[in-house]
Design a protein around this motif. Sequence first.
Motif, PDB file in Angstrom:
ATOM      1  N   ARG A 286      14.333   3.883  -2.376  1.00  0.00           N
ATOM      2  CA  ARG A 286      13.755   2.476  -2.366  1.00  0.00           C
ATOM      3  C   ARG A 286      12.417   2.585  -2.948  1.00  0.00           C
ATOM      4  O   ARG A 286      11.651   3.523  -2.483  1.00  0.00           O
ATOM      5  N   ARG A 287      12.082   2.040  -3.791  1.00  0.00           N
ATOM      6  CA  ARG A 287      10.654   2.111  -4.278  1.00  0.00           C
ATOM      7  C   ARG A 287      10.140   0.718  -4.813  1.00  0.00           C
ATOM      8  O   ARG A 287      10.416  -0.153  -5.647  1.00  0.00           O
ATOM      9  N   MET A 288       9.213   0.274  -3.791  1.00  0.00           N
ATOM     10  CA  MET A 288       8.914  -1.037  -4.022  1.00  0.00           C
ATOM     11  C   MET A 288       7.081  -1.263  -3.761  1.00  0.00           C
ATOM     12  O   MET A 288       6.857  -0.859  -2.735  1.00  0.00           O
ATOM     13  N   PRO A 289       6.434  -1.867  -4.640  1.00  0.00           N
ATOM     14  CA  PRO A 289       5.079  -1.825  -4.441  1.00  0.00           C
ATOM     15  C   PRO A 289       4.755  -3.353  -3.549  1.00  0.00           C
ATOM     16  O   PRO A 289       5.389  -4.266  -3.951  1.00  0.00           O
ATOM     17  N   ASP A 290       3.705  -3.259  -2.812  1.00  0.00           N
ATOM     18  CA  ASP A 290       2.746  -4.095  -2.215  1.00  0.00           C
ATOM     19  C   ASP A 290       1.845  -4.438  -3.328  1.00  0.00           C
ATOM     20  O   ASP A 290       0.817  -3.408  -3.300  1.00  0.00           O
ATOM     21  N   THR A 291       1.714  -5.409  -4.023  1.00  0.00           N
ATOM     22  CA  THR A 291       0.768  -5.493  -4.979  1.00  0.00           C
ATOM     23  C   THR A 291      -0.333  -6.882  -4.496  1.00  0.00           C
ATOM     24  O   THR A 291      -0.975  -7.309  -5.478  1.00  0.00           O
ATOM     25  N   SER A 292      -0.344  -6.968  -3.258  1.00  0.00           N
ATOM     26  CA  SER A 292      -1.160  -8.055  -2.783  1.00  0.00           C
ATOM     27  C   SER A 292      -2.610  -7.733  -2.977  1.00  0.00           C
ATOM     28  O   SER A 292      -3.616  -8.491  -3.099  1.00  0.00           O
TER      29      SER A 292
END
Length: 311
Positions: A286-292
């Motif tokens: 799984r590869r998911m960014p937190d772009t906050s």
Amino acid sequence: MKAVVTGGAGFIGSHLCDHLIAQGHEVIALDDLSTGSESNLDQLSGNPNFELVKGSILDKALVGAVVGEADTVFHLAAAVGVHTIVDKPLESLRVNLHGTENVVEAAVRRGARYLVASTSEVYGKNDADGLTEDADRILGSPLKSRWSYAAAKGLDELVAYVHGGDSGLPCVITRFFNIVGPRQTGRYGMVVPRFVEQALCGEPITVHGDGTQRRCFGSVFDVVPALPLLLDTPAAHNRAVNLGGLEEVSVLDLAARVIELTGSASELRFVPYEEAYGEGYEDMRRRMPDTSLAAELVGYTPTRRLDDIIL
Ligand code: NAD
């Protein structure tokens, strides 16, 4: 702005050149055309504010000369793509490490602010929910077969930080997560253009592994405007910032969407990782960014959905 874009004939770099020119800036693209293409810049040929210099970031004298007049450097040139990295780890290391050193040193000599493109790969095999920018996760458990790319990019970040700290020049590191869009080629293992090309040609769509691995694909049109904005934002200086999309899909879902949107009759063909990339290859589940952080710094909000990106 007088900007240099290394890797300016590449996928993201050429869109950045378009964006900067549209904003009225002067741009020099430096590219050795190894994975990039001159045709990505056809729309800018003859523009008096634009120049393409063909050459390598490993050529220190050339880099110094190109950066000589700039006030801003966007460093995007790199040896990229799973095939390049797995097949030629040493070359990838050399370009990504020494090339970056040359570019950052030239920017610092010139007193130019600079942005260095890094990657989600520096997080190694972490696949926890929503990766954040925490420094202690960098290179936590890099994938063996991608070590040269991840390690070089991790060290690039250090080169950028250390020079940024020493010189006091504004510097920003951007960690891209699966950016996609027009001009990206499937030749080096990028999954979206490969699936679209296969679907349009009626060839089998080759899914590596079992296809349950999950990704977020970010549009180049969302990401590119954030790059100059980050350099303009003092709170972003000397920081690493995630950039990517927020719509998570499995590779199987992606293949189904591509087949539906292109009206293709292609079937799926499952290819084991070892066959695609050689023995010992693993991939992130799984590869998911937190772009906050990007949202907080420059109001980054991805607006393009996966279907817009595929079409
Ligand atoms: P790309 O291959 O289209 O762009 C890289 C460009 O660098 C190419 O035009 C290539 O010809 C050029 N280049 C390579 N070696 C060079 C050298 N020695 N001298 C001069 N130019 C050289 O790939 P991209 O996807 O546009 O990647 C741009 C940057 O973003 C890279 O630094 C890459 O590591 C980073 N990145 C991209 C993604 C993504 O999803 N596209 C993800 C993570 C990181």
